[in-house]
Scaffold this motif. Structure first.
Motif, PDB file in Angstrom:
ATOM      1  N   THR A   1       0.703  -1.149   0.213  1.00  0.00           N
ATOM      2  CA  THR A   1      -0.076  -0.014   0.068  1.00  0.00           C
ATOM      3  C   THR A   1       0.852   1.448   0.065  1.00  0.00           C
ATOM      4  O   THR A   1       0.722   2.181  -0.636  1.00  0.00           O
ATOM      5  N   GLY A   2       1.904   1.198   0.829  1.00  0.00           N
ATOM      6  CA  GLY A   2       2.759   2.454   0.787  1.00  0.00           C
ATOM      7  C   GLY A   2       3.439   2.612  -0.601  1.00  0.00           C
ATOM      8  O   GLY A   2       3.643   3.722  -1.246  1.00  0.00           O
ATOM      9  N   SER A   3       3.910   1.507  -1.181  1.00  0.00           N
ATOM     10  CA  SER A   3       4.396   1.683  -2.687  1.00  0.00           C
ATOM     11  C   SER A   3       3.614   2.215  -3.636  1.00  0.00           C
ATOM     12  O   SER A   3       3.705   3.180  -4.334  1.00  0.00           O
ATOM     13  N   GLN A   4       2.073   1.819  -3.599  1.00  0.00           N
ATOM     14  CA  GLN A   4       1.024   2.483  -4.158  1.00  0.00           C
ATOM     15  C   GLN A   4       0.719   3.743  -3.945  1.00  0.00           C
ATOM     16  O   GLN A   4       0.575   4.623  -4.704  1.00  0.00           O
ATOM     17  N   PHE A   5       0.572   4.257  -2.771  1.00  0.00           N
ATOM     18  CA  PHE A   5       0.651   5.758  -2.423  1.00  0.00           C
ATOM     19  C   PHE A   5       1.707   6.415  -3.008  1.00  0.00           C
ATOM     20  O   PHE A   5       1.677   7.714  -3.080  1.00  0.00           O
ATOM     21  N   MET A   6       3.073   5.819  -2.764  1.00  0.00           N
ATOM     22  CA  MET A   6       4.088   6.560  -3.223  1.00  0.00           C
ATOM     23  C   MET A   6       3.877   6.852  -5.143  1.00  0.00           C
ATOM     24  O   MET A   6       4.451   7.952  -5.415  1.00  0.00           O
ATOM     25  N   GLU A   7       3.576   5.919  -5.541  1.00  0.00           N
ATOM     26  CA  GLU A   7       3.589   5.811  -6.987  1.00  0.00           C
ATOM     27  C   GLU A   7       2.538   7.001  -7.340  1.00  0.00           C
ATOM     28  O   GLU A   7       2.792   7.578  -8.496  1.00  0.00           O
ATOM     29  N   THR A   8       1.260   6.983  -6.760  1.00  0.00           N
ATOM     30  CA  THR A   8       0.165   7.944  -7.223  1.00  0.00           C
ATOM     31  C   THR A   8       0.580   9.300  -6.457  1.00  0.00           C
ATOM     32  O   THR A   8      -0.288  10.172  -6.836  1.00  0.00           O
ATOM     33  N   GLY A   9       1.251   9.366  -5.546  1.00  0.00           N
ATOM     34  CA  GLY A   9       1.515  10.648  -4.687  1.00  0.00           C
ATOM     35  C   GLY A   9       0.683  11.120  -3.798  1.00  0.00           C
ATOM     36  O   GLY A   9       0.293  12.302  -3.577  1.00  0.00           O
ATOM     37  N   GLU A  10       0.064  10.159  -3.248  1.00  0.00           N
ATOM     38  CA  GLU A  10      -1.146  10.260  -2.386  1.00  0.00           C
ATOM     39  C   GLU A  10      -0.525  11.208  -0.945  1.00  0.00           C
ATOM     40  O   GLU A  10       0.403  10.775  -0.400  1.00  0.00           O
ATOM     41  N   THR A  11      -1.470  12.142  -0.924  1.00  0.00           N
ATOM     42  CA  THR A  11      -1.186  13.148   0.172  1.00  0.00           C
ATOM     43  C   THR A  11      -2.516  13.320   1.150  1.00  0.00           C
ATOM     44  O   THR A  11      -3.539  13.003   0.870  1.00  0.00           O
ATOM     45  N   THR A  12      -1.906  14.013   2.150  1.00  0.00           N
ATOM     46  CA  THR A  12      -3.287  14.250   3.032  1.00  0.00           C
ATOM     47  C   THR A  12      -3.961  15.565   2.314  1.00  0.00           C
ATOM     48  O   THR A  12      -3.387  16.266   1.605  1.00  0.00           O
ATOM     49  N   ALA A  13      -5.202  15.884   2.629  1.00  0.00           N
ATOM     50  CA  ALA A  13      -6.162  16.704   2.084  1.00  0.00           C
ATOM     51  C   ALA A  13      -5.771  18.107   2.159  1.00  0.00           C
ATOM     52  O   ALA A  13      -5.637  18.928   1.149  1.00  0.00           O
ATOM     53  N   GLN A  14      -5.485  18.306   3.358  1.00  0.00           N
ATOM     54  CA  GLN A  14      -4.978  20.028   3.736  1.00  0.00           C
ATOM     55  C   GLN A  14      -3.456  20.312   3.669  1.00  0.00           C
ATOM     56  O   GLN A  14      -3.389  21.310   3.035  1.00  0.00           O
ATOM     57  N   LEU A  15      -2.869  19.489   4.319  1.00  0.00           N
ATOM     58  CA  LEU A  15      -1.396  19.644   4.436  1.00  0.00           C
ATOM     59  C   LEU A  15      -0.524  19.312   3.419  1.00  0.00           C
ATOM     60  O   LEU A  15       0.836  19.653   3.261  1.00  0.00           O
ATOM     61  N   LYS A  16      -1.025  18.446   2.537  1.00  0.00           N
ATOM     62  CA  LYS A  16      -0.388  17.805   1.298  1.00  0.00           C
ATOM     63  C   LYS A  16       0.838  17.099   1.914  1.00  0.00           C
ATOM     64  O   LYS A  16       1.999  17.068   1.252  1.00  0.00           O
ATOM     65  N   ILE A  17       0.792  16.405   2.931  1.00  0.00           N
ATOM     66  CA  ILE A  17       1.850  15.415   3.391  1.00  0.00           C
ATOM     67  C   ILE A  17       1.619  14.231   2.872  1.00  0.00           C
ATOM     68  O   ILE A  17       0.778  13.620   2.665  1.00  0.00           O
ATOM     69  N   LEU A  18       2.823  13.692   2.200  1.00  0.00           N
ATOM     70  CA  LEU A  18       3.044  12.546   1.625  1.00  0.00           C
ATOM     71  C   LEU A  18       2.739  11.426   2.690  1.00  0.00           C
ATOM     72  O   LEU A  18       3.179  11.432   3.582  1.00  0.00           O
ATOM     73  N   LYS A  19       1.641  10.399   2.267  1.00  0.00           N
ATOM     74  CA  LYS A  19       1.167   9.315   2.983  1.00  0.00           C
ATOM     75  C   LYS A  19       1.977   8.212   3.123  1.00  0.00           C
ATOM     76  O   LYS A  19       2.253   7.294   4.099  1.00  0.00           O
ATOM     77  N   GLY A  20       2.772   7.965   2.100  1.00  0.00           N
ATOM     78  CA  GLY A  20       3.688   6.710   1.907  1.00  0.00           C
ATOM     79  C   GLY A  20       4.632   6.551   2.730  1.00  0.00           C
ATOM     80  O   GLY A  20       4.756   5.523   3.295  1.00  0.00           O
ATOM     81  N   PRO A  21       5.361   7.418   3.262  1.00  0.00           N
ATOM     82  CA  PRO A  21       6.495   7.184   4.080  1.00  0.00           C
ATOM     83  C   PRO A  21       5.888   6.766   5.543  1.00  0.00           C
ATOM     84  O   PRO A  21       6.321   5.973   6.091  1.00  0.00           O
ATOM     85  N   PHE A  22       4.772   7.382   5.865  1.00  0.00           N
ATOM     86  CA  PHE A  22       4.024   6.972   7.049  1.00  0.00           C
ATOM     87  C   PHE A  22       3.773   5.445   7.090  1.00  0.00           C
ATOM     88  O   PHE A  22       3.501   4.590   7.980  1.00  0.00           O
ATOM     89  N   ILE A  23       2.815   4.889   6.015  1.00  0.00           N
ATOM     90  CA  ILE A  23       2.675   3.753   5.555  1.00  0.00           C
ATOM     91  C   ILE A  23       3.948   2.867   5.647  1.00  0.00           C
ATOM     92  O   ILE A  23       3.835   1.536   6.065  1.00  0.00           O
ATOM     93  N   TYR A  24       5.019   3.076   4.952  1.00  0.00           N
ATOM     94  CA  TYR A  24       6.295   2.394   5.017  1.00  0.00           C
ATOM     95  C   TYR A  24       6.512   1.975   6.463  1.00  0.00           C
ATOM     96  O   TYR A  24       7.218   1.090   6.903  1.00  0.00           O
ATOM     97  N   GLY A  25       6.571   3.427   7.322  1.00  0.00           N
ATOM     98  CA  GLY A  25       6.938   3.203   8.754  1.00  0.00           C
ATOM     99  C   GLY A  25       5.908   2.144   9.516  1.00  0.00           C
ATOM    100  O   GLY A  25       6.702   1.351  10.057  1.00  0.00           O
ATOM    101  N   MET A  26       4.777   2.260   9.210  1.00  0.00           N
ATOM    102  CA  MET A  26       3.880   1.243   9.802  1.00  0.00           C
ATOM    103  C   MET A  26       4.300  -0.116   9.428  1.00  0.00           C
ATOM    104  O   MET A  26       4.177  -1.247  10.214  1.00  0.00           O
ATOM    105  N   ALA A  27       4.566  -0.344   8.016  1.00  0.00           N
ATOM    106  CA  ALA A  27       4.926  -1.499   7.543  1.00  0.00           C
ATOM    107  C   ALA A  27       6.231  -2.160   8.228  1.00  0.00           C
ATOM    108  O   ALA A  27       6.097  -3.233   8.685  1.00  0.00           O
ATOM    109  N   VAL A  28       7.070  -1.479   8.342  1.00  0.00           N
ATOM    110  CA  VAL A  28       8.658  -1.848   9.364  1.00  0.00           C
ATOM    111  C   VAL A  28       8.222  -2.084  10.656  1.00  0.00           C
ATOM    112  O   VAL A  28       8.640  -3.003  11.266  1.00  0.00           O
ATOM    113  N   LEU A  29       7.499  -1.149  11.510  1.00  0.00           N
ATOM    114  CA  LEU A  29       7.237  -1.440  12.980  1.00  0.00           C
ATOM    115  C   LEU A  29       6.324  -2.754  12.821  1.00  0.00           C
ATOM    116  O   LEU A  29       6.457  -3.409  13.952  1.00  0.00           O
ATOM    117  N   CYS A  30       5.340  -2.906  11.993  1.00  0.00           N
ATOM    118  CA  CYS A  30       4.445  -4.211  12.056  1.00  0.00           C
ATOM    119  C   CYS A  30       5.376  -5.515  11.995  1.00  0.00           C
ATOM    120  O   CYS A  30       5.179  -6.742  12.544  1.00  0.00           O
TER     121      CYS A  30
END
Length: 141
Positions: free
Chosen positions: A86-115
């Motif tokens: 999912t993190g890879s898909q978000f990075m490919e599409t450039g998915e960001t938060t709605a208001q601040l435009k923070i990339l979601k991918g790095p956070f999902i990668y972090g979640m994956a590593v910690l899981c």
């Protein structure tokens, strides 16, 4: 907590909230929860149903521990793999938060590593002999 406090104060007293405070709170909650997950698992501080433990022989408790840690470790490693995808898909599409435009991918990668780390912790606990918990560890307050 400080962010939420100042956001509420700003809304109530100044009629102006902090822009993107909800998004920041959500991202910070991800960091706190997933950052603590390996430590909570390693120390055995999650919720445990142990009402029958005093009535079961040690070999049953040991088998139960192995089965539970194997199941949880496997599930967390599988979840980490799905999160990484999912993190890879978000990075490919450039998915960001709605208001601040923070990339979601790095956070999902972090979640994956910690899981994955938590899954490995559970697999390590599966082969480690059970130890008595220290005072205050894994105990209800």
């Amino acid at each position: 907590m400080a962010l939420t406090f100042f956001d509420v104060v700003g809304r109530k007293l100044l009629e102006n909230s902090i822009p993107g405070s909800l998004e920041l709170t959500e991202l910070l909650m991800v960091v706190v929860i997933f950052g603590a997950l390996p430590l909570v698992s390693q120390r055995g501080e999650h919720v445990v149903f142990d009402s029958l433990d005093a009535h079961l022989p040690p070999f049953v408790l040991r088998a139960q521990g192995v089965i539970v840690h194997l199941a949880i470790g496997t599930a967390l490693l599988a979840l980490a793999w799905l999160m990484w995808q999912t993190g890879s898909q978000f990075m490919e599409t450039g998915e960001t938060t709605a208001q601040l435009k923070i990339l979601k991918g790095p956070f999902i990668y972090g979640m994956a590593v910690l899981c994955a780390v938590t899954g490995l912790v559970h697999l390590a606990l599966m082969v480690r002999p059970p130890a008595a918990l220290a005072e205050g560890e894994g105990a209800a307050l």
